[in-house]
Design an enzyme around this catalytic site. Structure first.
Site, PDB file in Angstrom:
ATOM      1  N   LYS A 120     -26.049 -20.243 -41.082  1.00 12.58           N
ATOM      2  CA  LYS A 120     -25.070 -19.642 -40.452  1.00 12.58           C
ATOM      3  C   LYS A 120     -24.304 -20.654 -39.555  1.00 12.58           C
ATOM      4  CE  LYS A 120     -24.515 -15.288 -37.932  1.00 12.58           C
ATOM      5  NZ  LYS A 120     -25.016 -13.951 -37.741  1.00 12.58           N
ATOM      6  N   GLU A 155     -34.055 -27.732 -37.647  1.00 17.80           N
ATOM      7  CA  GLU A 155     -35.027 -27.818 -38.905  1.00 17.80           C
ATOM      8  C   GLU A 155     -34.143 -27.889 -40.058  1.00 17.80           C
ATOM      9  OE1 GLU A 155     -35.329 -25.351 -36.624  1.00 17.80           O
ATOM     10  OE2 GLU A 155     -37.315 -24.592 -36.127  1.00 17.80           O
ATOM     11  N   GLY A 212     -28.908 -12.878 -39.340  1.00 16.25           N
ATOM     12  CA  GLY A 212     -29.417 -13.763 -40.514  1.00 16.25           C
ATOM     13  C   GLY A 212     -30.485 -13.031 -41.365  1.00 16.25           C
ATOM     14  N   ARG A 213     -31.248 -12.102 -40.826  1.00 16.82           N
ATOM     15  CA  ARG A 213     -32.194 -11.599 -41.426  1.00 16.82           C
ATOM     16  C   ARG A 213     -31.840 -10.187 -42.297  1.00 16.82           C
ATOM     17  NH1 ARG A 213     -32.460 -11.024 -36.118  1.00 16.82           N
ATOM     18  NH2 ARG A 213     -32.285  -9.097 -34.990  1.00 16.82           N
ATOM     19  N   GLU A 228     -38.482  -9.306 -35.857  1.00 17.07           N
ATOM     20  CA  GLU A 228     -37.409  -9.747 -35.148  1.00 17.07           C
ATOM     21  C   GLU A 228     -36.273  -8.867 -34.715  1.00 17.07           C
ATOM     22  OE1 GLU A 228     -36.398 -13.734 -36.639  1.00 17.07           O
ATOM     23  OE2 GLU A 228     -34.136 -13.273 -36.134  1.00 17.07           O
ATOM     24  N   HIS A 281     -60.004  -7.631 -51.253  1.00 16.01           N
ATOM     25  CA  HIS A 281     -61.489  -8.531 -51.205  1.00 16.01           C
ATOM     26  C   HIS A 281     -61.532  -9.372 -49.808  1.00 16.01           C
ATOM     27  CE1 HIS A 281     -62.387  -7.511 -55.562  1.00 16.01           C
ATOM     28  NE2 HIS A 281     -61.170  -7.325 -55.425  1.00 16.01           N
ATOM     29  N   LYS A 291     -35.222 -22.321 -30.096  1.00 14.89           N
ATOM     30  CA  LYS A 291     -34.506 -23.426 -30.679  1.00 14.89           C
ATOM     31  C   LYS A 291     -34.154 -24.314 -29.606  1.00 14.89           C
ATOM     32  CE  LYS A 291     -32.192 -20.820 -34.257  1.00 14.89           C
ATOM     33  NZ  LYS A 291     -30.875 -20.292 -35.046  1.00 14.89           N
TER      34      LYS A 291
HETATM   35  C1  G6Q Z   1     -32.464 -13.999 -38.208  1.00 15.91           C
HETATM   36  C2  G6Q Z   1     -32.362 -15.146 -37.110  1.00 15.91           C
HETATM   37  C3  G6Q Z   1     -33.021 -16.428 -37.453  1.00 15.91           C
HETATM   38  C4  G6Q Z   1     -32.050 -17.412 -38.232  1.00 15.91           C
HETATM   39  C5  G6Q Z   1     -32.499 -18.816 -38.203  1.00 15.91           C
HETATM   40  C6  G6Q Z   1     -31.630 -19.732 -38.936  1.00 15.91           C
HETATM   41  O1  G6Q Z   1     -31.875 -13.089 -38.067  1.00 15.91           O
HETATM   42  O2  G6Q Z   1     -31.107 -15.273 -36.461  1.00 15.91           O
HETATM   43  O3  G6Q Z   1     -34.068 -16.213 -38.293  1.00 15.91           O
HETATM   44  O4  G6Q Z   1     -31.672 -16.671 -39.413  1.00 15.91           O
HETATM   45  O5  G6Q Z   1     -32.813 -19.031 -36.637  1.00 15.91           O
HETATM   46  O6  G6Q Z   1     -30.356 -19.851 -38.248  1.00 15.91           O
HETATM   47  P1  G6Q Z   1     -29.288 -20.450 -39.090  1.00 15.91           P
HETATM   48  O7  G6Q Z   1     -28.703 -19.677 -40.312  1.00 15.91           O
HETATM   49  O8  G6Q Z   1     -28.076 -20.268 -38.244  1.00 15.91           O
HETATM   50  O9  G6Q Z   1     -29.551 -21.864 -39.607  1.00 15.91           O
END
Ligand code: G6Q
Length: 584
Positions: free
Chosen positions: A220, A226, A282-283, A368, A399, A519
């Site tokens: 986003k 990462e 994001g989620r 989250e 199990h 972050k």
């Molecule tokens: C989701 C969070 C988080 C995010 C990641 C990746 O709701 O905000 O999990 O999706 O940190 O972020 P970017 O898409 O900005 O790389």
């Protein structure tokens, strides 16, 4: 989206503290009188309980009869939702109000699956046409790649697709790919790289031919450490593998992001960028352009079915009365288990191998969203918020950890998910699988008494060990089979359940300051690990010692790094917001 400052209607909404609501007080009193009633008694008192406490909605069947509730409990819980202002908050979300108050954003994942003619406003602008424009762009790109028309730098068609993203830009895509693998285009390999641990990238690309590989950089913000580290490694891997210069990037990289400037600084053609918007969390983004890998795998028409499934649950959530509303009911039962029965967790147990990443996906969605300790107004809560979600597909979990659920000292409510038909029928497998779901839910609810154990001829000394107290609550969700549409319904079910719980707890389910903290923190330590001479450390004594120990342990090799079997030199990408990979 317009940039003008919007009204923040939600922030001003006054509400009594949760524990001051009359329905909460009534639930406290009610719990004193019924809290320990055993499910055996509840079922004995009402022979129709197992059919009465069920609900069918949007193609899903929910049996919630094995929860420790009476009709009165349910009535009070529904009243709690009413007094907590659920109807108003739900309307505010669908209306596009900025209900994510700490980030001052609308929360409009429901717009991502709205039908073409719908009108959903964010800051006075209808966002639905933009959503469909992006879906159209995803569709034509997917068709070109799937048909082989899209060619890589050397003229070969794409055979491998690697999604690089993390968190919300990974968990949805990887869950959906695994869940819908049955519908995936044969002949195209899909991989998902998320971890900054180089092993993730190296193992995902080890056997791939760069000439036939397409990377989707899903971020986003397009600044996440990462993802950008992996994206730069991917770029180096590709150019080294092809022996090509920068112009090859545009045939092998596409981006999914809200940030065109960073995408283009990376060298990705803006034509190959698929956009989404700051009102998509994001989620909550798996059906936005973040789902590009999903569409590439299952094709545009199956993707449309996935959206249809989401939509069906949205409509149900929006219109059904609370007492017959599946996401609301599941949320209220979770509140009851969590706040009144003392459960601290929910186990999600899909009896469907294709749903193996569903619990991991739900972990982010639920924890989250509702892992918060202050109300919308910033006051510390005096009740529990989001429980810990976790799980594994059945029957494997039986199990291992089911022991604790059956006989441990903690209460672990379970959500069982099962299907009438297997997508891969094989002899008796499916009947055996589903028999296990029903048997587990039954055993958890009713247990086995000491008298029953003795009657089986068990030695007296072993009787206590073989007693199952039962009274462990569970839900069973059943659907016909795992289609894209059903997956959409299931995800929306949990999304709206999370929303409902957040409303009752009066928290912001749509921010994630804990994630933002992570972050920032690592960024401070990276230079301390990489500097050639030990800098002055200003952390606590433990962190300082760990940094010193790591510096001793790590190999002395600096200035170059291995990517797969190739040693690549990497360099700063002009204009990139994030430095190239560590140690380079
Ligand atoms: C989701 C969070 C988080 C995010 C990641 C990746 O709701 O905000 O999990 O999706 O940190 O972020 P970017 O898409 O900005 O790389």
């Amino acid at each position: 989206m317009t940039t003008k400052k919007p009204r923040t209607r939600m922030a001003a909404t006054p509400r009594k503290p949760l524990t001051q609501l009359p329905a909460w007080k009534a639930l406290v009193a009610h719990h004193r009188s019924v809290g320990n009633t055993h499910l055996r008694e509840l079922f004995a008192a009402d022979p129709r309980r197992g059919t009465r406490m069920t609900l069918e909605a949007a193609g899903l069947y929910l049996d919630y009869s094995k929860n420790r509730v009476t009709e009165k409990t349910l009535k009070l819980l529904v009243e709690l939702a009413r007094q907590a202002g659920l109807a108003g908050r739900r309307a505010a979300m669908f209306r596009g109000d900025r209900i994510n108050v700490t980030e001052n954003r609308s929360v409009l994942h429901v717009a991502l699956r709205a039908p073409r003619g719908a009108v959903i406003l964010a800051d006075g602008k209808n966002v639905v046409p933009e959503v469909h424009a992006v879906l159209g762009k995803m569709t034509s790109f997917s068709e070109r790649v799937r048909s082989g028309e899209w060619k890589g730098h050397t003229g070969k068609a794409v055979r491998n697709i690697v999604n690089i993203g993390i968190g919300g830009s990974d968990l949805g895509p990887v869950m959906a790919y695994e869940a819908l693998r049955h519908y995936s285009q044969p002949g195209i390999v899909f991989r998902f790289v998320s971890n900054v641990d180089g092993t993730d990238f190296v193992e995902a690309t080890r056997d791939l031919d760069p000439a036939q590989t397409l990377f989707i950089i899903s971020s986003k913000t397009f600044t996440t450490l990462e993802t950008m580290t992996n994206a730069h490694s991917a770029r180096a891997w590709l150019l080294q593998g092809l022996g090509a210069a920068d112009e090859a990037v545009s045939r092998h990289f596409v981006a999914v992001s809200t940030d065109a400037a960073n995408v283009s600084a990376f060298g990705i053609d803006p034509e190959n960028m698929f956009t989404f918007w700051d009102w998509v969390g994001g989620r909550y983004s798996m059906e936005s352009a973040i789902g590009l890998s999903t569409m590439l795998a299952i094709g545009p028409s199956n993707f449309e079915s996935l959206l249809k499934g989401f939509r069906e649950m949205d409509e149900h959530f929006r219109h059904a009365p609370f007492g017959r509303n599946m996401p609301v009911l599941m949320a209220l039962l979770s509140i009851w288990n969590n706040e009144f029965l003392g459960a601290q967790t929910v186990a999600v147990l899909p009896y469907e191998q294709y749903l193996k990443r569903f619990p991991a996906y739900l972990q982010q969605l639920t924890m989250e969203s509702n892992g918060k300790h202050v109300t919308l107004g910033g006051r510390k809560v005096n009740y529990e918020t989001g429980p810990v979600y976790w799980g594994e597909p059945g029957t494997n979990g039986q199990h291992s950890f089911y022991q604790l659920i059956h006989q441990g000292t903690r209460l672990v409510p379970c959500d069982f998910i099962a299907f009438g038909q297997s997508l891969t029928p094989l002899g008796r497998h499916h009947d055996i699988l589903v028999a296990n779901v029903f048997a587990q839910a039954e055993a958890l609810a009713f247990g086995k008494t000491a008298a029953e154990v003795r009657a089986e001829g068990t030695a007296a000394a072993l009787v206590p060990h073989r007693v199952f107290e039962g009274n462990r609550p569970s839900n069973v969700v059943l659907a016909d089979r795992l289609t894209p549409e059903v997956l959409g319904r299931l995800v929306a079910l949990y999304e709206h359940s999370v929303f409902t719980q957040g409303v009752i707890w009066n928290i912001d389910s749509f921010d994630q300051w804990g994630v933002e903290l992570g972050k920032v923190l690592a960024q401070r330590i990276i230079p301390e690990l990489e500097a050639t001479t030990l800098p002055r450390l200003r952390h606590d004594s433990s962190t300082n010692a760990l940094i010193r120990r790591y510096r001793k342990l790590k190999s002395a090799k600096q200035g170059r790094r291995r990517v797969g079997d190739t040693i690549v030199q990497q360099r700063e990408i002009p204009g990139s917001a994030v430095p190239p990979p560590l140690g380079v």
